[in-house]
Enzyme design. Structure first.
Site: not given
Ligand code: SAH
Length: 226
Positions: A46, A69-71, A215
């Site tokens: 990541r 970017i999402s967790q 989002f």
């Protein structure tokens, strides 16, 4: 003494240890236990996709062009919800919103054949570089309005939309495989949505509404306006 535990990754923790801890503490401990899924999150670097000391932290992080970017847990939750009945290997997957390329790398690591559409050309070329650096050169990146899907690669066993829209774009439903294709997308208002899963069985669409999420907006013909 749980409150004494640092919320973010300590600076001196080796990256592979931080990644293994992310899988354990953020994904497996929250109930996502598919061994293939856990393996993929343990394998994809990541930190290559997210330029931050906090790449493995339990939080969403900023990307260029005002994107996010999402967790890790949310990426895992969406991936898990989109899992084709016959598994990922050899499945056709479509991602809308390439962003950093991380979600696309996860899908590639799972063995899917991946197409990812991004409306910002700079983000897409940045992601292309990152995917190549991490060894995922099989991912097909397309620049354009992802609310139209990418008909040339249809039908898709899994569609993951990583930006939020007011409703599921019709073209994406049409490009879903009729025999159990699954689409996962945050659906709702600009600042509050519900993760929604749609499964196609022939001409029937079965929708399930799941966790509340936030989002960045999906902007395009079947998304929000500019
Ligand atoms: N999945 C990404 C994070 C995506 S953030 C990752 O793993 O890093 C959401 C992305 O959706 C942003 O990059 C944004 O530019 C993109 N986006 C928004 N509307 C879009 C559209 N209509 N078509 C394609 N991409 C879109």
């Amino acid at each position: 003494m749980d409150w004494l535990r640092p919320r973010r990754t300590p600076r001196d923790e080796p990256l592979d240890q931080a990644r293994a801890r992310m899988v354990r503490e953020q994904i497996a401990s929250r109930g996502l236990t598919d061994p293939e899924l856990l393996r993929a999150f343990g394998a994809v670097p990541r930190h290559v996709f997210v330029e931050s000391d906090y790449a493995y932290a339990d939080e969403a992080l900023p990307l260029p062009a005002g994107q996010t970017i999402s967790q890790p847990y949310i990426v895992a939750l969406m991936t898990d919800a989109a899992r084709p009945v016959a598994g990922w290997r050899g499945a056709r997957a479509l991602e809308i919103g390439t962003g950093s390329g991380y979600q696309a790398a996860i899908l590639a690591e799972l063995g899917a054949s991946v197409v990812s559409v991004e409306r910002h050309a700079e983000l897409s070329s940045h992601a292309a570089q990152r995917l190549a650096d991490a060894g995922y050169d099989g991912v097909r990146l397309v620049v354009g309005d992802g609310t139209l899907g990418w008909a040339a690669g249809a039908p898709y066993d899994a569609v993951i939309v990583t930006a939020a829209g007011p409703s599921v774009p019709q073209p994406l439903l049409e490009q879903l495989a009729p025999d159990g294709g699954k689409l996962v997308m945050p659906v709702g208002a600009r600042w509050h949505q519900e993760l929604t899963v749609v499964e196609r069985r022939g001409s029937d669409l079965v929708s399930t509404v799941r966790e509340p999420v936030v989002f960045v907006p999906l902007i395009g013909e079947y998304g929000f306006g500019e």
